[in-house]
Design a protein around this motif. Structure first.
Motif, short mmCIF file in Angstrom:
data_model
loop_
_atom_site.label_atom_id
_atom_site.label_comp_id
_atom_site.label_asym_id
_atom_site.label_seq_id
_atom_site.Cartn_x
_atom_site.Cartn_y
_atom_site.Cartn_z
N TRP A 26 -27.96 -3.96 17.00
CA TRP A 26 -28.45 -3.93 15.62
C TRP A 26 -27.90 -2.75 14.83
O TRP A 26 -28.12 -2.62 13.63
N GLU A 27 -27.13 -1.87 15.47
CA GLU A 27 -26.58 -0.71 14.77
C GLU A 27 -25.23 -1.00 14.11
O GLU A 27 -24.69 -0.14 13.43
N GLU A 28 -24.68 -2.17 14.30
CA GLU A 28 -23.39 -2.52 13.74
C GLU A 28 -22.33 -1.52 14.21
O GLU A 28 -22.18 -1.30 15.39
N ASN A 57 -31.83 -0.14 6.69
CA ASN A 57 -32.61 -0.05 7.92
C ASN A 57 -32.63 1.42 8.33
O ASN A 57 -31.74 2.18 7.97
N TYR A 79 -35.62 -7.59 16.86
CA TYR A 79 -34.25 -7.84 16.46
C TYR A 79 -33.90 -9.28 16.81
O TYR A 79 -34.01 -9.68 17.97
N LYS A 80 -33.55 -10.06 15.84
CA LYS A 80 -33.19 -11.48 15.99
C LYS A 80 -34.31 -12.27 16.67
O LYS A 80 -34.08 -12.99 17.64
#
Length: 81
Positions: A26-28, A57, A79-80
């Motif tokens: 989730w941190e890309e 975020n 997350y998702k």
């Protein structure tokens, strides 16, 4: 303002820099620090950071020494799904 001295100390890059690396899905591709402070009562550094660009975020990390950071699972957001 008697006795006031202006002193500028140069920054030194730590060899382990960057000390916060995006290692969660989730941190890309980045982890940008926003605010950091030392909690003297807990004897712990705390930092809020942005895990990615273009989204608002927030991530949270803690450290005993200001170099090695832990990403505690807070359980606030799934997350998702």
């Amino acid at each position: 303002m008697r006795g006031l001295v202006r002193r500028i100390n140069p920054f030194r890059k730590h060899p382990a820099n960057p000390v916060i690396r995006p290692d969660q899905p989730w941190e890309e591709k980045c982890a940008v620090p926003i605010s950091a402070f030392y909690d003297a009562e807990e004897k712990l550094y705390r930092m809020w950071y942005r895990p990615g660009i273009g989204k608002f975020n927030l991530g949270y990390v803690t450290s005993q020494d200001g170099i090695t950071w832990d990403k505690p699972a807070l359980g606030l957001v799934d997350y998702k799904g």
